[in-house]
Design a protein around this motif. Structure first.
Motif, mmCIF file in Angstrom:
data_model
loop_
_atom_site.group_PDB
_atom_site.id
_atom_site.type_symbol
_atom_site.label_atom_id
_atom_site.label_comp_id
_atom_site.label_asym_id
_atom_site.label_seq_id
_atom_site.Cartn_x
_atom_site.Cartn_y
_atom_site.Cartn_z
ATOM 1 N N PHE A 12 -2.225 -10.077 7.499
ATOM 2 C CA PHE A 12 -2.419 -8.660 7.167
ATOM 3 C C PHE A 12 -3.374 -7.992 8.138
ATOM 4 O O PHE A 12 -4.176 -8.652 8.808
ATOM 5 N N ASP A 13 -3.258 -6.667 8.230
ATOM 6 C CA ASP A 13 -4.215 -5.845 8.961
ATOM 7 C C ASP A 13 -5.308 -5.442 7.980
ATOM 8 O O ASP A 13 -5.009 -4.781 6.974
ATOM 9 N N PRO A 14 -6.563 -5.828 8.197
ATOM 10 C CA PRO A 14 -7.633 -5.531 7.237
ATOM 11 C C PRO A 14 -7.759 -4.050 6.879
ATOM 12 O O PRO A 14 -8.135 -3.711 5.759
ATOM 13 N N THR A 15 -7.429 -3.163 7.822
ATOM 14 C CA THR A 15 -7.554 -1.731 7.559
ATOM 15 C C THR A 15 -6.346 -1.157 6.819
ATOM 16 O O THR A 15 -6.386 -0.028 6.365
ATOM 17 N N TYR A 16 -5.279 -1.927 6.739
ATOM 18 C CA TYR A 16 -4.004 -1.496 6.168
ATOM 19 C C TYR A 16 -3.406 -0.336 6.958
ATOM 20 O O TYR A 16 -2.550 0.396 6.469
ATOM 21 N N PHE A 17 -3.845 -0.187 8.216
ATOM 22 C CA PHE A 17 -3.203 0.783 9.098
ATOM 23 C C PHE A 17 -1.775 0.337 9.368
ATOM 24 O O PHE A 17 -0.861 1.135 9.481
ATOM 25 N N PHE A 60 3.927 -14.643 -3.039
ATOM 26 C CA PHE A 60 3.374 -13.740 -4.052
ATOM 27 C C PHE A 60 3.131 -12.372 -3.430
ATOM 28 O O PHE A 60 2.478 -12.259 -2.383
ATOM 29 N N THR A 61 3.655 -11.335 -4.055
ATOM 30 C CA THR A 61 3.436 -9.958 -3.614
ATOM 31 C C THR A 61 2.545 -9.263 -4.628
ATOM 32 O O THR A 61 2.920 -9.138 -5.803
ATOM 33 N N PRO A 62 1.360 -8.812 -4.228
ATOM 34 C CA PRO A 62 0.423 -8.194 -5.176
ATOM 35 C C PRO A 62 0.925 -6.840 -5.667
ATOM 36 O O PRO A 62 1.786 -6.210 -5.039
ATOM 37 N N LYS A 63 0.376 -6.404 -6.765
ATOM 38 C CA LYS A 63 0.683 -5.088 -7.315
ATOM 39 C C LYS A 63 -0.627 -4.322 -7.472
ATOM 40 O O LYS A 63 -1.240 -4.324 -8.548
ATOM 41 N N PRO A 64 -1.085 -3.700 -6.380
ATOM 42 C CA PRO A 64 -2.354 -2.955 -6.436
ATOM 43 C C PRO A 64 -2.313 -1.868 -7.508
ATOM 44 O O PRO A 64 -1.255 -1.339 -7.848
ATOM 45 N N SER A 65 -3.474 -1.531 -7.995
ATOM 46 C CA SER A 65 -3.579 -0.513 -9.042
ATOM 47 C C SER A 65 -3.137 0.849 -8.522
ATOM 48 O O SER A 65 -3.101 1.100 -7.306
ATOM 49 N N SER A 80 -3.214 5.268 -4.537
ATOM 50 C CA SER A 80 -3.523 6.682 -4.295
ATOM 51 C C SER A 80 -4.570 6.823 -3.191
ATOM 52 O O SER A 80 -4.482 7.726 -2.346
ATOM 53 N N TYR A 81 -5.555 5.923 -3.198
ATOM 54 C CA TYR A 81 -6.581 5.955 -2.155
ATOM 55 C C TYR A 81 -5.947 5.727 -0.780
ATOM 56 O O TYR A 81 -6.252 6.437 0.187
ATOM 57 N N ALA A 82 -5.059 4.733 -0.688
ATOM 58 C CA ALA A 82 -4.395 4.453 0.587
ATOM 59 C C ALA A 82 -3.583 5.658 1.048
ATOM 60 O O ALA A 82 -3.611 6.037 2.222
ATOM 61 N N LEU A 83 -2.883 6.293 0.132
ATOM 62 C CA LEU A 83 -2.082 7.460 0.476
ATOM 63 C C LEU A 83 -2.932 8.650 0.901
ATOM 64 O O LEU A 83 -2.465 9.523 1.640
ATOM 65 N N SER A 84 -4.172 8.668 0.454
ATOM 66 C CA SER A 84 -5.047 9.799 0.775
ATOM 67 C C SER A 84 -5.609 9.728 2.188
ATOM 68 O O SER A 84 -6.133 10.722 2.698
ATOM 69 N N LEU A 85 -5.511 8.573 2.823
ATOM 70 C CA LEU A 85 -6.083 8.399 4.161
ATOM 71 C C LEU A 85 -5.141 8.968 5.203
ATOM 72 O O LEU A 85 -3.958 8.637 5.236
ATOM 73 N N ASP A 86 -5.657 9.816 6.089
ATOM 74 C CA ASP A 86 -4.796 10.314 7.154
ATOM 75 C C ASP A 86 -5.022 9.490 8.413
ATOM 76 O O ASP A 86 -5.727 8.490 8.405
ATOM 77 N N LYS A 87 -4.400 9.911 9.512
ATOM 78 C CA LYS A 87 -4.407 9.111 10.737
ATOM 79 C C LYS A 87 -5.798 8.910 11.321
ATOM 80 O O LYS A 87 -6.030 7.981 12.086
ATOM 81 N N TRP A 89 1.581 10.513 7.252
ATOM 82 C CA TRP A 89 0.297 10.063 7.788
ATOM 83 C C TRP A 89 -0.433 9.136 6.823
ATOM 84 O O TRP A 89 -1.498 8.636 7.136
ATOM 85 N N ALA A 90 0.103 8.936 5.657
ATOM 86 C CA ALA A 90 -0.577 8.083 4.696
ATOM 87 C C ALA A 90 -0.568 6.642 5.166
ATOM 88 O O ALA A 90 0.333 6.208 5.867
ATOM 89 N N HIS A 91 -1.598 5.907 4.774
ATOM 90 C CA HIS A 91 -1.619 4.482 5.082
ATOM 91 C C HIS A 91 -0.494 3.784 4.327
ATOM 92 O O HIS A 91 -0.262 4.112 3.156
#
Length: 224
Positions: free
Chosen positions: A153-158, A184-189, A194-201, A33-35
């Motif tokens: 890109f999808d602004p919400t990263y859904f 160019f592929t970014p390398k987010p911190s 971790s924040y993206a992974l913390s988001l559920d559906k 369910w993580a983003h």
């Protein structure tokens, strides 16, 4: 859910098929369910004529889960049937509602698009749905000048919308001798990941964070 609202496939319309799927997935690792929740594989060809850049030919391949309802509705219909045309129109209308999910900048100024694609098509590739369309620029851009910066890109990263590698970015033959591209592929911190992974559906990311943009790949198009 945002993804299905975006592409015209909301959960209410999916009915028991998605209910069963969600139940099965809920038994799996919480990371399902993580983003992001869905994935689109992008290929882009930059088009042009008369020493100008005229638009982008997009080829979006959706992952099997994202594709499931579209393919179910299409059934065994032929690719040129009215069913496929109707589904294509529904999907394209929602893509247009999100400004093609694309930004182009030149010298820090946004490049505008025409409000409608010059062509679009939806098809089946095995268990995946494929959307193809031409995104035309409102005003053709001269080859000479500052490089163009292109992001989809999808602004919400859904939805993760990404290129597999640099070979997924191409030039029309008329531009091949005059232009070059870099991906160019970014390398987010680690904190952002971790924040993206913390988001559920059910979660929506902070709008001020521009989450999707921070994970977005960028094409640099330079011509002479």
């Amino acid at each position: 859910m945002l993804l299905y609202n975006t592409f015209g496939r909301c959960c209410a319309r999916l009915g028991w098929r998605w209910g069963v799927l969600f139940s099965l997935l809920s038994l799996a690792s919480p990371s399902v369910w993580a983003h992001p929740h869905s994935f689109i594989d992008i290929q882009t060809t930059v088009e042009g004529e008369n020493d100008t850049i005229t638009g982008l030919r997009m080829h979006w391949t959706m992952d099997p889960i994202t594709s499931a309802d579209l393919l179910y509705d299409a059934g065994k219909a032929k690719s040129d049937s009215e069913i496929w045309k109707k589904l294509a129109a529904e999907v394209m209308a929602n893509v247009l509602g999100q400004h093609y999910f694309t930004e182009i900048y030149r010298d820090n100024v946004a490049v505008k698009f025409q409000p409608m694609p010059t062509e679009y098509h939806l098809s089946r590739q095995g268990n995946k749905a494929v959307l193809e369309f031409v995104l035309p620029l409102a005003h053709p851009q001269p080859l000479k000048g500052a490089p163009l910066q292109i992001s989809t890109f999808d602004p919400t990263y859904f939805v993760d919308m990404s290129y597999q590698d640099k070979n997924a970015v191409r030039l029309a033959p008329v531009l091949a001798e005059h232009c070059k591209t870099a991906l160019f592929t970014p390398k987010p911190s680690a904190d952002l990941r971790s924040y993206a992974l913390s988001l559920d559906k059910a979660d929506a990311p902070d709008e001020d964070l521009a989450l999707g943009k921070q994970f977005a790949q960028q094409i640099t198009l330079e011509c002479h």
